[in-house]
Enzyme design. Structure first.
Site, short mmCIF file in Angstrom:
data_model
loop_
_atom_site.label_atom_id
_atom_site.label_comp_id
_atom_site.label_asym_id
_atom_site.label_seq_id
_atom_site.Cartn_x
_atom_site.Cartn_y
_atom_site.Cartn_z
N LYS D 173 -12.73 10.80 13.65
CA LYS D 173 -13.01 9.59 12.90
C LYS D 173 -11.69 8.87 12.71
O LYS D 173 -10.93 9.16 11.77
CB LYS D 173 -13.63 9.95 11.54
N GLU D 176 -10.64 2.57 10.97
CA GLU D 176 -11.48 1.44 11.37
C GLU D 176 -10.65 0.16 11.50
O GLU D 176 -11.17 -0.87 11.93
CB GLU D 176 -12.64 1.27 10.38
N ARG D 177 -9.36 0.21 11.14
CA ARG D 177 -8.53 -1.00 11.22
C ARG D 177 -8.11 -1.31 12.67
O ARG D 177 -8.03 -2.46 13.05
CB ARG D 177 -7.26 -0.83 10.40
N SER D 226 -3.44 8.86 2.93
CA SER D 226 -2.74 8.79 1.65
C SER D 226 -3.01 10.05 0.83
O SER D 226 -3.99 10.77 1.06
CB SER D 226 -3.22 7.56 0.87
N CYS D 281 4.76 7.43 7.74
CA CYS D 281 4.89 8.44 6.69
C CYS D 281 6.26 9.12 6.77
O CYS D 281 6.64 9.84 5.88
CB CYS D 281 3.77 9.46 6.76
N GLU D 383 4.92 5.24 -2.90
CA GLU D 383 5.03 4.97 -1.47
C GLU D 383 4.56 3.53 -1.26
O GLU D 383 3.38 3.22 -1.45
CB GLU D 383 4.15 5.93 -0.68
#
Lengths: 497, 497, 497, 497
Positions: D173, D176-177, D226, D281, D383
């Site tokens: 998965k 979706e961006r 995140s 990250c 962050e």
């Protein structure tokens, strides 16, 4: 006669004017070309090229070196048909057999792709108070390989991919009988991006071998061939301060237990004994039948199957067995069959008088089967390296194990059984390096290592697989402690500019 | 003269009547006993005992074999004082130094305790369809070790604990100069439960060595000593089909960089050069000063420290340096000092005329320091194996590295610096097997392996640590496939007859 | 009532005044003492002590930490009789069984001795150009263990030796049913030289468990117990950011094939089903007979052997089976037998009414055997944790495999066969973590790892062995490049003084 | 609006009619298409396909599975330009940056090619008398991966190649961006020969995630995103009995020591802070300057370099920094800059008002630099995931280490120094999983593993590299003993009926 096979040195094919030797097509018996036999100077030129290429190659990160191997694997797959044709034309093995050989060779290239993982050293934090220690496996420099005629594609690929992935540069001296596929494969490595000089090929004979052995620039030698030469190579290497692994001859026994799946065993033996005309160091040449009942069935079944075996030109893929490598090989094998008869063995199937229509001058010997063979016969004691399978009868497994353990060779062996305990006992007690359980040719896969025991291997480390990484590197152990400089504590902030 | 040191064979101490050799106390120069020099028959008896003990020991599970090592470690710790006394009496090194040696030896015993973990083979499920393949590291049989005088406790413990934990049985031929601690330690292994015959000790000279080398029953030989003998051993082993690792001489350089912590470097060099009277294959015998400024400071500091060095009997723990092993060794070292002077080096501190009160007949040479030494001098090129440190001056690190890489030996080396990049560059480029960063004696800890490069080690695999497990075993690769027997499917519960 | 078992915190035995619980001798049914149930404050004190001890212990070189383990192993062997007496008195298992448990625990201590080897990270030279990269396995800090009653000596030794050898400090919460041997063993570790605070033991119940689970100072939790609690622990640990491995229940099946050596299988099943009164997570509680012929023979043989089984006090070493841990456990087991009868299984041997002369109040249930058990019965589906063996009949191996694979647990299993193919197929397809071939209790040796599948283990990594080293450490990967500072090149020689 | 991105299930691209979400080109701010948001049924269909493909794939030999990876690597290289275009169009990062991402992803494919070597279990001969024991690392079944927008090519390649090489089948998965490159890459795997159903991709949102999390058929979940979501995923996985590794947020500090090569450090920081617009990250978002002198120089140099930074469309390869992923992301980052000013930090360079000519609707924020930042400010604690670098000033290394160790995250960090001791101290004491020495983005190479500490990673095992092999497999330990059947001894050749 058009073809003259030269050397690959510093990225160039060099055709030497000097000595040469004929190359035959064993299927037809005709000369198909000739191969240059390298002079001392030519070998030294190859070594010099390898030496020149070393510093840069050594410092190339392993992950970057590996990129060459990935592309090389693709090229080998793409050019498989061409390569198998070359193998079959000069060696005589049937094309599908050549394909099997090439496939096994490619698997060694795959293993070599994993070099970043394989080269990892061991790191110990706090080996002492604030002292760290780790091992690096550094390349050695220029290393050499000397390979036999029976696997012109595969055996070189056991050696140089691992060696150069470790950061070494390489000089390969392949068999002068069937040099073309070996050379073509080396060229493909250059096409794949290998820098010039990292891999060099010199064709030749004892002159080339001795030049390699006596060069102080060669750090290590891998050899596959016969036991007397292996022993010579190993001793010369020792004398001249080289690391060496020298693989020699074999006489591989298969034990057939009374509980074995006999159809399976017979099928397996047919391939293992007669595949590649018996010219494999892992061929099964002795079937040890446990009990006369098994022996009788086994001999009967083998006889039936042999009668159906298709023998002929290697270039005809419908054949199952091709010719031997040379006329001399053919005559030597026939001599062994003569001796077997003379020494009292029962000749069940006689391959001496085979006629292959249209290929009357090819170097053929038919599949041969002896029964009631005993330990003192030369067909038992010697590596025939031809399509001769001998059956020895024993009373029980222990007798079979003792027989095998008395033989001078200890390359491969196999047991056919369905019984867990028999298999475990056999694999434990047998003094042989590669052991099959219902697997007739227990050639280790490329991520394990290949090595016989006793006079089948001179050296500490086996060929290819994990042992090859150790063989082609030197262990360096670093122990490190950092005294304070004040930088950490903030005592001194200024640095010389 | 009361003591006559014999052999340990089949669990018994055997005192032979034949040839013998005097044992000295180097601190006093007096003879303290004699050691039997084994006859051919005696060595063969040892081999025969090892051979007889092999089958049972081989089949003892590794975890059970390890129990002996755990108890042996305890016994060594318990008997440490007695053992150090024996070491010092016959070798001459100061008691605290003997303790260090013993401690390092015990660490090898600890490593050997981990044998169940270390002997693991590699298992591949589905190497092919329903075919599994795995490797076993099987013992070899009877293996031998030949060890030097300078570490009578430690070097044997590099060898036999690993070897027997792998399932081999062992014949040890220690140095005839200081045999007592070696023998006592072997006895402790038997007290710890080692079955008789698994470990045998024969004292002797070339007769014993050659008997071991030429016995077809010996499968492998580990040797530590001088390079000419190492080379002889390695070639003889190759000739007679034995696996061999033969560790030879050394000339270990320490580079002192301009940014080094000089106090730290000088302290380190004092111990590394003069500890154990320089009779260590990892002793630093060449200090390479980078730049004259560093060189001048270094020589001045060393001179000061040498003047305070306490030299005397090894049995007096307040001493820092003891005698050499023999009068011959003493004279040889003095000869080198003479030559150094003759060849033009600057003799900063002269140890030739040292007098140790009350020990006038001991084999003493004082700590000696040369400056302005060059590559052509014998005090530079040769392993002196005595308390002689020579200073060579170079302009920069690269020059120092080139110097080291030209030397025939490549055992150990060290750099003193605070700079990450200098250290990394040095450890990468130096052709030496054991490298220290601010660690003067970079002897790998027992769970790494010990091995020099070039003419410091003949053989593929290093001593102790992971390499020793590989050295003392043969790789066996098993490939297994099970044909159906009907048992699984429930088709046939009765077995084909 | 003399004994009051306290805690071991910061090296001291602390007897708390607060809540406590009775300790029984299950063989007699009498109360033998009581155990303190730790308050929140007491647990926090233990954690604080562990935290305080951490920094120094973390920086102690692994080889030095290991010295404690070597001495600890010796002490455990020395005190074995005393420890087994404690185990048997509070748990009820027969002394020889306690000895077996202790031996297995000691083997975990042996594995932990090898920590210098086991902690090695992986080092990659030239991960990029002049960039090196390596991994370190660093300790986590304070970690906790929560252990069950059935192996008061062994299961804690699965955990804390590995954990503290990795550099962690530890708080152990053992079972409150039989705390004395666990505590005594922890004291022996301190006697062996473990610094105070490195290992702490708190006795207690859910209060102690929850205090550990909710403390932010605890980095990881190892648990062995029942599945519902294991699941609770695992989820709480996830919620509070702790690493966790939680081992739960089991229902271990043994498949008996038609070709099995039946005598061997029956002997094996007797021990595996009734040893330690079935209170083992690796006990065999279901025998799956393949074919009615095997089933009938199996049931008949088991019945005969059960009739000869000696049941009685654990302290009498001539007994073969002792009592259950508590009266509640006894009643629960009897309830299951009642249910089995009610649900239609054939009760072949009924252990409900056993009388042990002189020990009438002990918590005994006799060995019980059911035949014709089906999947829907609670004696099949549930872990009884008592001496109840049920026989399920299947038609062939596949049916047996499917049965096992449907069960919620997947801890251990075993097949009895002589057939290589059946064994290989079974071990491949079975969804169980620990698999025996003719080995009824396939508890991995200490240098492999222990872990079930499905609802028998929550967590990624198994207990003890190699997985434990990974579990008790955090991976740290360092990537290093050194920019030039001029020191190497000789550009700048001066350093700040 | 032409593009509608669907799912890849069972080898087919499925375009669902239901819910969808717009895909933007962040460089222009325009909508470029839409992505299907999978329904529960669609996700279940993907799982069902993966489940159906599992048994055959599981039994395919690893060496054969690896062939897909070799071809897949070639295809990725061949299609690199197309893939980078897709990445840049939907993510906004500059093409050369996309190329770097893809390259890193390919390196994970290379690692996965080595699966035959990586899957090896450990084999112990004679774990007990005639008992062997070995471990197999078996696949788990269907496993899932959930990946973030910032590395649409690389992060999925961290997961599924290793997972399927271990024999699992996979449901991915992705974000979706920017779903297109991820999907295209998955298609290439099928082109490379991956059997249908082995790898499935479902695009979607929380519905898809929760369907995966709650499916009992999913055995393990890998997540990167995140920290709050990572924590949610990890807890849900724990609750539903799945293995999980969930990688969360980061705040990576770089310490600049007074002896650092400042030019090198500044160059490194520019790339590490602003590369990929800070949406990594492993981005460095805090520079810790040791001493005001260093801080002043550092800030001045950074300011100069920022002024020259080329910001613009990702599709223009001459740019150095592109836009953020969404308008919301842009506004969130600007909000942090506002807060930093409000909380008293010194805004050295303000990126809020950047104008990119011709791309006025793109989601741009300029490179931003704060000085004099303190621990309590949100620009320090949170962050930001944008191009904001904050400078914190400390007095010495220890203060810097303490600062870092107090932060909730522990993903990556770096020290700039030339000093061996400072580097060693820092790498030892820092509570961060990935540590650079003069390497600003110490992302481990693919043959090591990626994992942060503290709230940057939930789970025991790190991503990719050796840990991934352990994560995606279940350990099975087999213990085997063979009872005699008479076959070996020759006693009985017929089988008991």
């Amino acid at each position: 006669m058009s073809k003259r096979v030269g050397h690959l040195i510093g990225g160039e094919i060099l055709i030497e004017d000097g000595r040469s030797q004929a190359i035959y097509n064993p299927s037809t018996g005709e000369v198909s070309g000739e191969v240059c036999l390298a002079s001392v100077e030519m070998v030294e030129q190859a070594i010099a090229n390898a030496e020149a290429a070393y510093p840069t190659w050594r410092d190339t990160p392993p992950s970057k070196r590996a990129q060459v191997m990935y592309r090389f694997k693709s090229l080998l797959e793409e050019k498989a048909d061409e390569l198998c044709q070359l193998i079959s034309e000069e060696h005589g093995k049937v094309l599908h057999d050549a394909k099997g050989e090439l496939q096994r060779g490619i698997e060694n290239v795959e293993f070599a792709c994993g070099i970043p993982q394989l080269l990892k050293g061991e790191h110990s934090k706090n080996a002492g108070p604030a002292i760290d220690s780790w091992s690096e496996f550094q390349p050695m420099g220029v290393v050499a390989g000397i390979t036999p005629f029976n696997f012109p594609a595969m055996v070189p690929l056991w050696m140089w991919p691992a060696a150069i992935m470790c950061g070494n540069t390489f000089v390969l001296k392949p068999s002068e009988r069937d040099p073309s596929s070996t050379l073509r494969i080396a060229q493909l490595a250059l096409e794949a991006g290998l820098p010039k000089g990292v891999l060099n090929v010199v064709n030749g004979d004892k002159t080339a071998v001795d030049t390699l052995l006596h060069s102080p620039k060669i750090q290590a030698v891998s050899f596959v061939g016969s036991t007397p030469i292996a022993e010579y190579i190993y001793n010369e290497a020792a004398r001249t301060g080289k690391r060496c692994q020298a693989l020699g001859g074999a006489k591989n026994h298969a034990i057939v237990m009374p509980d074995a799946d006999l159809d399976n065993a017979v099928n397996a033996l047919m391939g293992a004994a007669y595949g590649s005309c018996g010219e494999r160091c892992m061929a099964i040449s002795v079937a040890v039948a446990v009990g006369d009942e098994v022996a009788d069935q086994l001999v009967a079944s083998l006889k039936t199957q042999i009668s159906a075996l298709k023998v002929g030109s290697g270039l005809d893929n419908s054949n199952e067995m091709g010719p031997l490598i040379t006329a001399e090989a053919r005559d030597r094998v026939k001599g062994y069959i003569d001796a077997g008869v003379a020494q009292g063995a029962t000749l069940v199937v006689d391959g001496r008088d085979i006629q292959v229509l249209g290929y009357e001058n090819g170097f053929y010997v038919g599949a041969t089967l002896f029964d009631h063979v005993t330990e003192s016969m030369s067909i038992y004691s010697d590596e025939i390296f031809g399509p001769v399978l001998v059956v020895v009868r024993v009373k029980n497994l222990q007798e079979g194990i003792d027989l095998i353990n008395r033989h001078e060779y200890g390359n491969g062996t196999c047991i056919f059984t369905r019984d867990g305990e028999a298999a475990r006992y056999f694999t434990d007690k047998i003094l042989v390096g590669m052991v099959g359980v219902n697997v007739p040719l227990p050639v280790p896969v490329s991520y394990h290592s290949f090595g016989g025991w006793k006079r089948s291997l001179f050296g500490d480390l086996s060929a290819y697989g994990p042992d090859a990484i150790r063989f082609y590197t030197r262990r360096k152990t670093i122990t490190q402690r950092w005294p304070s400089s004040g930088v950490r504590e903030g005592v001194s902030f200024s640095f010389p500019s």
